[in-house]
Motif scaffolding. Structure first.
Motif, short mmCIF file in Angstrom:
data_model
loop_
_atom_site.label_atom_id
_atom_site.label_comp_id
_atom_site.label_asym_id
_atom_site.label_seq_id
_atom_site.Cartn_x
_atom_site.Cartn_y
_atom_site.Cartn_z
N GLU A 2 0.83 -1.19 0.00
CA GLU A 2 0.00 0.00 0.00
C GLU A 2 0.87 1.25 0.00
O GLU A 2 1.83 1.35 0.74
CB GLU A 2 -0.88 -0.01 1.24
CG GLU A 2 -1.89 1.10 1.27
CD GLU A 2 -2.79 1.01 2.49
OE1 GLU A 2 -3.27 2.07 2.91
OE2 GLU A 2 -2.98 -0.09 3.02
N HIS A 4 1.42 5.12 0.85
CA HIS A 4 0.93 6.12 1.79
C HIS A 4 1.20 7.51 1.25
O HIS A 4 2.17 7.74 0.53
CB HIS A 4 1.60 5.97 3.16
CG HIS A 4 1.21 4.71 3.86
ND1 HIS A 4 -0.04 4.50 4.36
CD2 HIS A 4 1.91 3.59 4.13
CE1 HIS A 4 -0.10 3.31 4.91
NE2 HIS A 4 1.07 2.73 4.78
N ILE A 13 5.18 5.96 12.77
CA ILE A 13 3.75 5.82 13.03
C ILE A 13 3.51 4.78 14.11
O ILE A 13 2.70 4.97 15.02
CB ILE A 13 2.99 5.52 11.73
CG1 ILE A 13 3.04 6.75 10.82
CG2 ILE A 13 1.54 5.12 12.02
CD1 ILE A 13 2.49 6.55 9.44
N SER A 14 4.22 3.68 14.04
CA SER A 14 4.09 2.62 15.05
C SER A 14 4.47 3.15 16.43
O SER A 14 3.81 2.86 17.43
CB SER A 14 4.97 1.44 14.66
OG SER A 14 4.92 0.44 15.63
N ARG A 17 1.67 5.36 17.75
CA ARG A 17 0.54 4.55 18.21
C ARG A 17 0.86 3.85 19.53
O ARG A 17 0.01 3.78 20.42
CB ARG A 17 0.17 3.51 17.15
CG ARG A 17 -0.57 4.10 15.96
CD ARG A 17 -0.97 3.00 14.99
NE ARG A 17 -1.81 3.51 13.94
CZ ARG A 17 -3.13 3.66 14.03
NH1 ARG A 17 -3.75 3.33 15.15
NH2 ARG A 17 -3.83 4.13 13.03
N SER A 39 -11.01 12.02 13.53
CA SER A 39 -10.87 11.44 12.19
C SER A 39 -9.59 11.92 11.51
O SER A 39 -8.96 11.17 10.76
CB SER A 39 -12.08 11.77 11.33
OG SER A 39 -12.23 13.17 11.20
N TYR A 42 -6.66 9.95 13.05
CA TYR A 42 -6.64 8.61 12.47
C TYR A 42 -6.11 8.65 11.04
O TYR A 42 -5.35 7.77 10.62
CB TYR A 42 -8.03 7.98 12.50
CG TYR A 42 -8.44 7.46 13.85
CD1 TYR A 42 -7.87 6.31 14.37
CD2 TYR A 42 -9.39 8.12 14.62
CE1 TYR A 42 -8.23 5.83 15.63
CE2 TYR A 42 -9.77 7.65 15.86
CZ TYR A 42 -9.18 6.51 16.35
OH TYR A 42 -9.54 6.02 17.59
N SER A 43 -6.49 9.67 10.29
CA SER A 43 -6.03 9.82 8.91
C SER A 43 -4.51 10.02 8.85
O SER A 43 -3.83 9.43 8.01
CB SER A 43 -6.75 10.99 8.25
OG SER A 43 -6.37 11.13 6.92
N LEU A 45 -2.34 9.08 11.20
CA LEU A 45 -1.69 7.85 11.67
C LEU A 45 -1.82 6.69 10.68
O LEU A 45 -1.04 5.74 10.75
CB LEU A 45 -2.26 7.44 13.03
CG LEU A 45 -1.85 8.33 14.19
CD1 LEU A 45 -2.61 7.94 15.45
CD2 LEU A 45 -0.35 8.26 14.43
N SER A 46 -2.76 6.78 9.76
CA SER A 46 -2.89 5.72 8.77
C SER A 46 -2.14 6.05 7.49
O SER A 46 -2.07 5.24 6.57
CB SER A 46 -4.37 5.45 8.45
OG SER A 46 -4.93 6.57 7.81
N LYS A 48 -2.87 8.47 5.32
CA LYS A 48 -3.75 8.89 4.23
C LYS A 48 -3.68 10.38 3.93
O LYS A 48 -4.30 10.84 3.00
CB LYS A 48 -5.20 8.51 4.57
CG LYS A 48 -5.42 7.02 4.63
CD LYS A 48 -6.85 6.69 4.97
CE LYS A 48 -7.02 5.19 5.06
NZ LYS A 48 -8.37 4.82 5.48
#
Length: 92
Positions: A2, A4, A13-14, A17, A39, A42-43, A45-46, A48
């Motif tokens: 994927e 990013h 990021i890990s 978290r 949101s 979360y965006s 940290l993912s 996106k």
């Protein structure tokens, strides 16, 4: 694999978290404390979101994924009017 939008490493990021887990704080609770939408956190940290400016950049700085804009390494990269913008109205 994927792709990013951000340039943050999976380790960064890990680490962010895991700090939530170690502190016993939910991402939503942290977001509310810092006045940002959960949101968006979360965006970020993912991966996106690019986090190049605005609220996503602010979240990345708060999470320690990016250097704060007033850090010496960042100030040296900014044009003079941006680097000193914070000090213009702050003289007493």
């Amino acid at each position: 694999m994927e792709k990013h939008a951000t340039s943050f490493s999976a380790d960064q990021i890990s680490r962010a978290r895991s700090e939530f887990k170690q502190a016993g704080v939910s991402i939503s609770e942290w977001a509310q404390r810092h006045g940002v939408p959960p949101s968006l956190v979360y965006s970020v940290l993912s991966g996106k979101t690019q986090c190049t400016r605005g609220r996503s950049h602010e979240v990345a700085v708060l999470l320690g994924l990016k250097a704060p804009p007033n850090s010496p390494s960042v100030k040296n990269l900014l044009p003079g009017h941006l680097a000193c913008a914070e000090t213009v109205g702050s003289s007493s």
